[in-house]
Design an enzyme around this catalytic site. Structure first.
Site, mmCIF file in Angstrom:
data_model
loop_
_atom_site.group_PDB
_atom_site.id
_atom_site.type_symbol
_atom_site.label_atom_id
_atom_site.label_comp_id
_atom_site.label_asym_id
_atom_site.label_seq_id
_atom_site.Cartn_x
_atom_site.Cartn_y
_atom_site.Cartn_z
ATOM 1 N N ASP A 11 0.865 -1.180 0.000
ATOM 2 C CA ASP A 11 0.000 0.000 0.000
ATOM 3 C C ASP A 11 0.904 1.232 0.000
ATOM 4 O O ASP A 11 2.142 1.112 -0.113
ATOM 5 C CB ASP A 11 -0.994 -0.035 1.181
ATOM 6 C CG ASP A 11 -0.337 0.225 2.542
ATOM 7 O OD1 ASP A 11 0.915 0.322 2.603
ATOM 8 O OD2 ASP A 11 -1.066 0.336 3.542
ATOM 9 N N CYS A 69 3.308 -2.976 4.012
ATOM 10 C CA CYS A 69 2.517 -1.799 4.393
ATOM 11 C C CYS A 69 3.373 -1.003 5.380
ATOM 12 O O CYS A 69 4.577 -1.226 5.474
ATOM 13 C CB CYS A 69 1.143 -2.191 4.958
ATOM 14 S SG CYS A 69 1.151 -3.044 6.542
ATOM 15 N N GLY A 99 3.602 -3.634 8.365
ATOM 16 C CA GLY A 99 3.735 -5.048 7.997
ATOM 17 C C GLY A 99 2.668 -5.907 8.669
ATOM 18 O O GLY A 99 2.622 -7.124 8.454
ATOM 19 N N ASN A 158 7.492 -22.972 9.787
ATOM 20 C CA ASN A 158 6.094 -22.762 9.363
ATOM 21 C C ASN A 158 5.898 -22.857 7.859
ATOM 22 O O ASN A 158 4.780 -22.705 7.381
ATOM 23 C CB ASN A 158 5.572 -21.386 9.822
ATOM 24 C CG ASN A 158 5.948 -21.015 11.234
ATOM 25 O OD1 ASN A 158 6.515 -19.954 11.479
ATOM 26 N ND2 ASN A 158 5.649 -21.888 12.176
#
Ligand code: RB5
Length: 165
Positions: A16, A73, A76, A107
Site C-alpha cells: 500500500d 505496508c 507489515g 512454518n
C-alpha cells in the site's frame, strides 16, 4: 552479497502507500537473488487500502502463477492479517532476520510481510534474503503446518477441549 540458494522461483509483490518506499529495495534484492516477480502495485503515494493489495498476492498464489509473495505496508501487520485471510497463504510479518529464518524453517511461510515504517531498507533486504534462502525443515513441522492449514477449512481436527465429537 547474496549467500544461499533461493527457495522461491517467482514471487508476487504488493504494497500500500505506507509500504511503497520499501518496494524498490525489495525488487532489487529479488533480482539479485534471481527470483522473478509480479508487481501488483501500488505505485503512488495516494492513500489506498492494504486488503486490496494483499488479495492480489493471495490470488496469484492460488492460481499458481507464483510460489511465494511479499506484502508491504507501514507496519507489515495489517497487510499480513489481510493476506492470511486468503486460502493457502501463510504470511509472516518479520521485523528481524531471525524471525524470517524461523518462519521458513518451521512454518513453511509462503508470504513475507514487511513494514516500511518499521524496518529500514537494508534490514528489510536482509530479512528478505533470509526468508528466500531458508528451506522448510519438514519432519515434525510438516505435521503442524498440515494442522494449521486445516484451520482454514471446516475441519478443525476435533473440538476445542481436544475431545472427539
Ligand atoms: C496506512 O497508513 C497504514 O495503516 C498501513 O500501511 C499499515 O501499516 C496497516 O497495518
Amino acid at each position: 552479497m547474496i549467500v544461499g540458494t533461493a527457495v522461491f522461483k517467482k514471487m508476487a509483490v504488493a504494497c500500500d502507500h505506507g509500504g511503497l518506499a520499501l518496494k524498490p529495495h525489495i525488487l532489487k534484492t529479488l533480482k539479485d537473488l534471481g527470483i522473478e516477480y509480479l508487481d501488483f502495485g501500488t505505485d503512488s503515494m495516494e492513500s489506498v487500502d492494504y486488503p486490496v493489495y494483499a488479495k492480489h498476492v493471495g490470488e496469484a498464489l492460488h492460481d499458481q502463477s507464483v510460489d511465494g509473495g511479499i506484502v508491504i505496508c507501514g507496519s507489515g501487520l495489517g497487510i499480513a492479517m489481510a493476506a492470511n485471510k486468503m486460502t493457502g497463504v501463510r504470511a509472516a510479518p518479520c521485523h528481524t532476520i531471525y524471525a524470517a529464518r524461523l518462519t521458513r524453517k518451521d512454518n513453511d511461510a509462503n508470504v513475507l510481510a514487511l513494514g516500511a515504517r518499521v524496518s529500514a531498507p537494508h534490514l528489510a533486504q536482509a530479512i528478505l534474503e533470509a526468508f528466500c534462502t531458508t528451506p522448510f525443515e519438514g519432519g515434525r513441522h510438516a505435521r503442524r503446518v498440515e494442522q494449521l492449514m486445516k484451520l482454514e477449512s471446516n475441519d478443525r481436527g476435533g473440538s476445542r477441549d481436544g475431545g472427539q465429537r
